[in-house]
Motif scaffolding. Structure first.
Motif, PDB file in Angstrom:
ATOM      1  N   LEU A 112      -2.440 -25.251 106.001  1.00  0.00           N
ATOM      2  CA  LEU A 112      -1.849 -24.063 106.633  1.00  0.00           C
ATOM      3  C   LEU A 112      -1.434 -24.330 108.074  1.00  0.00           C
ATOM      4  O   LEU A 112      -0.590 -23.618 108.621  1.00  0.00           O
ATOM      5  CB  LEU A 112      -2.823 -22.886 106.570  1.00  0.00           C
ATOM      6  N   ASP A 113      -2.000 -25.373 108.677  1.00  0.00           N
ATOM      7  CA  ASP A 113      -1.636 -25.721 110.055  1.00  0.00           C
ATOM      8  C   ASP A 113      -0.177 -26.150 110.187  1.00  0.00           C
ATOM      9  O   ASP A 113       0.370 -26.153 111.285  1.00  0.00           O
ATOM     10  CB  ASP A 113      -2.545 -26.836 110.602  1.00  0.00           C
ATOM     11  N   GLN A 114       0.456 -26.516 109.078  1.00  0.00           N
ATOM     12  CA  GLN A 114       1.860 -26.914 109.162  1.00  0.00           C
ATOM     13  C   GLN A 114       2.778 -25.716 109.442  1.00  0.00           C
ATOM     14  O   GLN A 114       3.934 -25.897 109.788  1.00  0.00           O
ATOM     15  CB  GLN A 114       2.301 -27.667 107.909  1.00  0.00           C
ATOM     16  N   ILE A 115       2.238 -24.496 109.318  1.00  0.00           N
ATOM     17  CA  ILE A 115       3.011 -23.288 109.633  1.00  0.00           C
ATOM     18  C   ILE A 115       2.444 -22.707 110.924  1.00  0.00           C
ATOM     19  O   ILE A 115       1.296 -22.279 110.966  1.00  0.00           O
ATOM     20  CB  ILE A 115       2.876 -22.224 108.516  1.00  0.00           C
ATOM     21  N   ASP A 116       3.254 -22.703 111.983  1.00  0.00           N
ATOM     22  CA  ASP A 116       2.776 -22.085 113.219  1.00  0.00           C
ATOM     23  C   ASP A 116       3.310 -20.644 113.306  1.00  0.00           C
ATOM     24  O   ASP A 116       4.082 -20.208 112.451  1.00  0.00           O
ATOM     25  CB  ASP A 116       3.147 -22.915 114.447  1.00  0.00           C
ATOM     26  N   ALA A 117       2.902 -19.942 114.325  1.00  0.00           N
ATOM     27  CA  ALA A 117       3.272 -18.526 114.462  1.00  0.00           C
ATOM     28  C   ALA A 117       4.784 -18.350 114.554  1.00  0.00           C
ATOM     29  O   ALA A 117       5.338 -17.389 114.004  1.00  0.00           O
ATOM     30  CB  ALA A 117       2.589 -17.917 115.681  1.00  0.00           C
ATOM     31  N   ASP A 118       5.470 -19.276 115.210  1.00  0.00           N
ATOM     32  CA  ASP A 118       6.927 -19.172 115.337  1.00  0.00           C
ATOM     33  C   ASP A 118       7.607 -19.349 113.979  1.00  0.00           C
ATOM     34  O   ASP A 118       8.570 -18.640 113.664  1.00  0.00           O
ATOM     35  CB  ASP A 118       7.466 -20.212 116.327  1.00  0.00           C
ATOM     36  N   ASP A 119       7.108 -20.310 113.177  1.00  0.00           N
ATOM     37  CA  ASP A 119       7.657 -20.514 111.828  1.00  0.00           C
ATOM     38  C   ASP A 119       7.461 -19.268 110.976  1.00  0.00           C
ATOM     39  O   ASP A 119       8.366 -18.852 110.246  1.00  0.00           O
ATOM     40  CB  ASP A 119       6.978 -21.698 111.119  1.00  0.00           C
ATOM     41  N   GLU A 120       6.262 -18.707 111.072  1.00  0.00           N
ATOM     42  CA  GLU A 120       5.947 -17.526 110.266  1.00  0.00           C
ATOM     43  C   GLU A 120       6.822 -16.337 110.683  1.00  0.00           C
ATOM     44  O   GLU A 120       7.360 -15.623 109.838  1.00  0.00           O
ATOM     45  CB  GLU A 120       4.456 -17.201 110.403  1.00  0.00           C
ATOM     46  N   ARG A 121       6.987 -16.154 111.985  1.00  0.00           N
ATOM     47  CA  ARG A 121       7.832 -15.062 112.486  1.00  0.00           C
ATOM     48  C   ARG A 121       9.287 -15.279 112.066  1.00  0.00           C
ATOM     49  O   ARG A 121       9.970 -14.340 111.644  1.00  0.00           O
ATOM     50  CB  ARG A 121       7.732 -14.949 114.007  1.00  0.00           C
ATOM     51  N   ALA A 122       9.761 -16.509 112.141  1.00  0.00           N
ATOM     52  CA  ALA A 122      11.153 -16.802 111.753  1.00  0.00           C
ATOM     53  C   ALA A 122      11.372 -16.509 110.266  1.00  0.00           C
ATOM     54  O   ALA A 122      12.391 -15.927 109.885  1.00  0.00           O
ATOM     55  CB  ALA A 122      11.497 -18.259 112.072  1.00  0.00           C
ATOM     56  N   ARG A 123      10.406 -16.883 109.426  1.00  0.00           N
ATOM     57  CA  ARG A 123      10.556 -16.638 107.985  1.00  0.00           C
ATOM     58  C   ARG A 123      10.502 -15.139 107.700  1.00  0.00           C
ATOM     59  O   ARG A 123      11.260 -14.631 106.876  1.00  0.00           O
ATOM     60  CB  ARG A 123       9.462 -17.384 107.208  1.00  0.00           C
ATOM     61  N   ALA A 124       9.613 -14.418 108.394  1.00  0.00           N
ATOM     62  CA  ALA A 124       9.531 -12.961 108.223  1.00  0.00           C
ATOM     63  C   ALA A 124      10.849 -12.309 108.640  1.00  0.00           C
ATOM     64  O   ALA A 124      11.340 -11.394 107.969  1.00  0.00           O
ATOM     65  CB  ALA A 124       8.366 -12.400 109.030  1.00  0.00           C
ATOM     66  N   PRO A 154       0.832 -10.897 108.829  1.00  0.00           N
ATOM     67  CA  PRO A 154      -0.051  -9.992 109.583  1.00  0.00           C
ATOM     68  C   PRO A 154       0.675  -8.695 109.949  1.00  0.00           C
ATOM     69  O   PRO A 154       1.882  -8.698 110.213  1.00  0.00           O
ATOM     70  CB  PRO A 154      -0.392 -10.781 110.849  1.00  0.00           C
ATOM     71  N   GLN A 155      -0.066  -7.610 109.978  1.00  0.00           N
ATOM     72  CA  GLN A 155       0.511  -6.291 110.205  1.00  0.00           C
ATOM     73  C   GLN A 155       1.240  -6.194 111.540  1.00  0.00           C
ATOM     74  O   GLN A 155       2.349  -5.672 111.615  1.00  0.00           O
ATOM     75  CB  GLN A 155      -0.583  -5.228 110.129  1.00  0.00           C
ATOM     76  N   GLY A 156       0.632  -6.712 112.593  1.00  0.00           N
ATOM     77  CA  GLY A 156       1.260  -6.636 113.920  1.00  0.00           C
ATOM     78  C   GLY A 156       2.595  -7.365 113.950  1.00  0.00           C
ATOM     79  O   GLY A 156       3.583  -6.864 114.498  1.00  0.00           O
ATOM     80  N   MET A 157       2.615  -8.555 113.359  1.00  0.00           N
ATOM     81  CA  MET A 157       3.858  -9.324 113.310  1.00  0.00           C
ATOM     82  C   MET A 157       4.894  -8.581 112.467  1.00  0.00           C
ATOM     83  O   MET A 157       6.068  -8.499 112.837  1.00  0.00           O
ATOM     84  CB  MET A 157       3.626 -10.711 112.720  1.00  0.00           C
ATOM     85  N   ALA A 158       4.461  -8.023 111.363  1.00  0.00           N
ATOM     86  CA  ALA A 158       5.384  -7.312 110.468  1.00  0.00           C
ATOM     87  C   ALA A 158       6.050  -6.146 111.198  1.00  0.00           C
ATOM     88  O   ALA A 158       7.273  -5.991 111.142  1.00  0.00           O
ATOM     89  CB  ALA A 158       4.648  -6.824 109.221  1.00  0.00           C
ATOM     90  N   PHE A 159       5.257  -5.327 111.879  1.00  0.00           N
ATOM     91  CA  PHE A 159       5.831  -4.193 112.616  1.00  0.00           C
ATOM     92  C   PHE A 159       6.783  -4.672 113.706  1.00  0.00           C
ATOM     93  O   PHE A 159       7.861  -4.099 113.899  1.00  0.00           O
ATOM     94  CB  PHE A 159       4.737  -3.306 113.221  1.00  0.00           C
ATOM     95  N   GLY A 160       6.406  -5.725 114.428  1.00  0.00           N
ATOM     96  CA  GLY A 160       7.264  -6.246 115.488  1.00  0.00           C
ATOM     97  C   GLY A 160       8.602  -6.731 114.964  1.00  0.00           C
ATOM     98  O   GLY A 160       9.661  -6.413 115.517  1.00  0.00           O
ATOM     99  N   VAL A 161       8.556  -7.515 113.898  1.00  0.00           N
ATOM    100  CA  VAL A 161       9.783  -8.064 113.310  1.00  0.00           C
ATOM    101  C   VAL A 161      10.655  -6.937 112.758  1.00  0.00           C
ATOM    102  O   VAL A 161      11.868  -6.896 112.997  1.00  0.00           O
ATOM    103  CB  VAL A 161       9.445  -9.097 112.206  1.00  0.00           C
ATOM    104  N   VAL A 162      10.050  -6.014 112.035  1.00  0.00           N
ATOM    105  CA  VAL A 162      10.816  -4.924 111.424  1.00  0.00           C
ATOM    106  C   VAL A 162      11.471  -4.054 112.492  1.00  0.00           C
ATOM    107  O   VAL A 162      12.669  -3.744 112.396  1.00  0.00           O
ATOM    108  CB  VAL A 162       9.918  -4.083 110.482  1.00  0.00           C
ATOM    109  N   ASN A 163      10.711  -3.675 113.510  1.00  0.00           N
ATOM    110  CA  ASN A 163      11.296  -2.824 114.558  1.00  0.00           C
ATOM    111  C   ASN A 163      12.415  -3.547 115.300  1.00  0.00           C
ATOM    112  O   ASN A 163      13.455  -2.949 115.585  1.00  0.00           O
ATOM    113  CB  ASN A 163      10.212  -2.345 115.524  1.00  0.00           C
ATOM    114  N   ALA A 164      12.225  -4.833 115.592  1.00  0.00           N
ATOM    115  CA  ALA A 164      13.273  -5.597 116.277  1.00  0.00           C
ATOM    116  C   ALA A 164      14.535  -5.678 115.422  1.00  0.00           C
ATOM    117  O   ALA A 164      15.646  -5.510 115.922  1.00  0.00           O
ATOM    118  CB  ALA A 164      12.766  -7.002 116.614  1.00  0.00           C
ATOM    119  N   GLU A 165      14.372  -5.914 114.138  1.00  0.00           N
ATOM    120  CA  GLU A 165      15.538  -6.033 113.260  1.00  0.00           C
ATOM    121  C   GLU A 165      16.229  -4.689 113.041  1.00  0.00           C
ATOM    122  O   GLU A 165      17.452  -4.630 112.965  1.00  0.00           O
ATOM    123  CB  GLU A 165      15.157  -6.670 111.923  1.00  0.00           C
TER     124      GLU A 165
END
Length: 190
Positions: free
Chosen positions: A103-115, A157-168
């Motif tokens: 799982l370390d091969q996915i960092d927070a930026d990768d996860e946010r970009a995919r979301a 994660p919920q926080g990331m999901a809300f952030g990405v959705v609101n930004a988009e």
């Protein structure tokens, strides 16, 4: 006798090896998955252990490589987040230590970009009312619930999901507003 049936009392190592190799032709598998399959087919634990040890020595069964491949594939092609991938690896019998390494091969930026990619793709089907419409807020709330739920089911994660959705949704609202105003300033019909 059907070749796939194991005789009462278990089968031979050769039969167990054939079962494992047949399963491995479909996709890579964890040791636990192969053990479970052999057990369900009636092979003794001694036969299963011996065969799996030989397959591990031959590098045909490698939980670390399996976990890395699984994480890469499921994140890239299925859009799974780290939480979902961690659950899937646990289900496959991969140890926590090996799973964390993969799982370390996915960092927070990768996860946010995919979301963000997933939300943008889903947003193509959304039609939001203009901000001055009285029902615009209800549309946006409905869209937020739908998109955050989609990301949550995929393990983000919920926080990331809300952030990405609101930004988009903000980005989409601005683009729609700009497109609507082009109609009136003559640029599109000029």
């Amino acid at each position: 006798m059907d070749q796939r049936k194991v005789p009462e009392g278990g089968g031979t190592e050769s039969q167990a090896k054939d079962v494992c190799l047949r399963l491995l032709t479909d996709r890579a598998r964890s040791r636990h998955e192969l053990e479970t399959s052999l057990s369900k087919k009636g092979f003794s634990s001694e036969v299963a252990d011996a065969v799996l040890a030989r397959l591990e020595a031959a590098k045909l069964v490698d939980d670390a490589a399996f976990a890395e491949q699984w994480v890469h594939s499921r994140h890239t092609y299925s859009g799974k987040g780290k939480q979902a991938l961690s659950r899937e690896l646990r289900t496959k019998g991969v140890s926590n230590e090996v799973a964390l390494g993969a799982l370390d091969q996915i960092d927070a930026d990768d996860e946010r970009a995919r979301a963000t990619e997933l939300v943008r793709k889903k947003c193509r089907t959304l039609t939001l009312r203009p901000p001055d419409d009285p029902d615009a807020r209800a549309d946006r709330d409905r869209a937020v619930r739908k998109l955050v739920g989609m990301l949550a089911r995929r393990g983000y994660p919920q926080g990331m999901a809300f952030g990405v959705v609101n930004a988009e949704l903000d980005r989409l609202g601005v683009e729609q507003f700009e497109a609507d105003t082009e109609d009136f300033d003559g640029d599109r019909f000029g």
